[in-house]
Write a protein that holds these residues in place. Structure first.
Motif, PDB file in Angstrom:
ATOM      1  N   ALA A   1       0.811  -1.211   0.000  1.00 24.66           N
ATOM      2  CA  ALA A   1       0.000   0.000   0.000  1.00 24.66           C
ATOM      3  C   ALA A   1       0.848   1.266   0.000  1.00 24.66           C
ATOM      4  N   LEU A   2       1.951   1.247   0.741  1.00 22.92           N
ATOM      5  CA  LEU A   2       2.797   2.429   0.863  1.00 22.92           C
ATOM      6  C   LEU A   2       4.262   2.055   0.692  1.00 22.92           C
ATOM      7  N   PRO A   3       5.058   2.972   0.139  1.00 20.80           N
ATOM      8  CA  PRO A   3       6.496   2.730   0.004  1.00 20.80           C
ATOM      9  C   PRO A   3       7.213   3.091   1.310  1.00 20.80           C
ATOM     10  N   ASP A   4       8.530   2.915   1.305  1.00 17.15           N
ATOM     11  CA  ASP A   4       9.335   3.461   2.398  1.00 17.15           C
ATOM     12  C   ASP A   4       9.231   4.973   2.325  1.00 17.15           C
ATOM     13  N   PHE A   5       9.175   5.614   3.482  1.00 12.53           N
ATOM     14  CA  PHE A   5       9.187   7.072   3.525  1.00 12.53           C
ATOM     15  C   PHE A   5      10.531   7.526   4.071  1.00 12.53           C
ATOM     16  N   ASP A   6      11.083   8.592   3.470  1.00 13.13           N
ATOM     17  CA  ASP A   6      12.391   9.092   3.863  1.00 13.13           C
ATOM     18  C   ASP A   6      12.399  10.600   3.650  1.00 13.13           C
ATOM     19  N   ALA A   7      12.466  11.360   4.728  1.00 13.96           N
ATOM     20  CA  ALA A   7      12.428  12.819   4.641  1.00 13.96           C
ATOM     21  C   ALA A   7      13.634  13.399   3.913  1.00 13.96           C
TER      22      ALA A   7
ATOM     23  N   THR B   1      14.753  12.386   1.021  1.00 16.93           N
ATOM     24  CA  THR B   1      14.618  12.234  -0.433  1.00 16.93           C
ATOM     25  C   THR B   1      13.437  13.053  -0.924  1.00 16.93           C
ATOM     26  N   MET B   2      13.728  14.248  -1.411  1.00 17.85           N
ATOM     27  CA  MET B   2      12.674  15.167  -1.867  1.00 17.85           C
ATOM     28  C   MET B   2      12.139  14.822  -3.246  1.00 17.85           C
ATOM     29  N   ASN B   3      12.935  14.198  -4.086  1.00 13.49           N
ATOM     30  CA  ASN B   3      12.550  13.993  -5.484  1.00 13.49           C
ATOM     31  C   ASN B   3      12.144  12.559  -5.784  1.00 13.49           C
ATOM     32  N   THR B   4      11.563  11.875  -4.807  1.00 12.37           N
ATOM     33  CA  THR B   4      11.156  10.496  -5.005  1.00 12.37           C
ATOM     34  C   THR B   4       9.637  10.408  -5.043  1.00 12.37           C
ATOM     35  N   VAL B   5       9.129   9.644  -5.993  1.00 12.28           N
ATOM     36  CA  VAL B   5       7.682   9.433  -6.126  1.00 12.28           C
ATOM     37  C   VAL B   5       7.298   8.206  -5.310  1.00 12.28           C
ATOM     38  N   GLY B   6       6.209   8.300  -4.568  1.00 14.13           N
ATOM     39  CA  GLY B   6       5.696   7.156  -3.823  1.00 14.13           C
ATOM     40  C   GLY B   6       5.085   6.146  -4.773  1.00 14.13           C
ATOM     41  N   ILE B   7       5.399   4.869  -4.555  1.00 15.92           N
ATOM     42  CA  ILE B   7       4.926   3.797  -5.435  1.00 15.92           C
ATOM     43  C   ILE B   7       4.214   2.744  -4.601  1.00 15.92           C
TER      44      ILE B   7
END
Length: 169
Positions: free
Chosen positions: A133-139, A141-147
């Protein structure tokens, strides 16, 4: 003389691009689709020897299996992955599982650069075996799209021969 690569478009020498595709679930294209894994099937090799010819091993085809397909979608409010996954495994237990609707036939369309369907494949009796449902979150990495992803088990696929090569202008 070699067969033409594109009979309807003799001018064309470049194959289709892998970024031009569409997956259709329940008659609707999946929004924000980023990636789809390969369509692959494998047929087991059955080895045997004939009694009168023990020096030569022979090989014949056995059972065929189809590799699971993974779809990756950009994180949006489109609930297609979640809704389908919940038909197979629901937090409310087995009573909430949809025995009627959890398997679906889906369509993969290969598009030319003009966005016209050039080839089409049907996957039969697919169901969601894994849902992220959700990817890893990392504050950091500003330019990453959630997949989000689903993995589909299925009972085979075939090319839709009714879809023919479009004439390109």
């Amino acid at each position: 003389m070699a067969a033409p690569l594109f009979p309807a478009n003799a001018h064309r020498s470049d194959p289709y691009r892998t970024f031009m595709f569409q997956v259709v679930i329940d008659g609707q294209p999946v929004a924000g689709l980023k990636k789809m894994s390969v369509l692959k099937k494998s047929t087991e090799a059955v080895k045997w020897r004939s009694a009168g010819d023990p020096a030569h091993e022979r090989v014949m085809p056995g059972g065929t299996s189809y590799e699971a397909v993974t779809l990756e979608q950009g994180l949006t409010h489109d609930p297609v992955f979640e809704n389908w996954a919940n038909l197979v495994n629901n937090i409310q237990g087995n009573a909430a599982m949809s025995l009627v609707n959890y398997r679906k036939d889906i369509v993969l369309n290969v598009l030319n650069l003009q966005g016209t369907i050039a080839m089409s494949y049907k996957l039969y009796r697919a169901w969601v075996s894994e849902y992220q449902a959700l990817p890893d979150f990392d504050a950091a990495t500003m330019n990453t799209v959630g997949i989000q992803t689903i993995t589909l088990q299925h009972e085979g696929w075939e090319r839709d021969t009714a879809v023919s090569e479009p004439t390109e202008s």
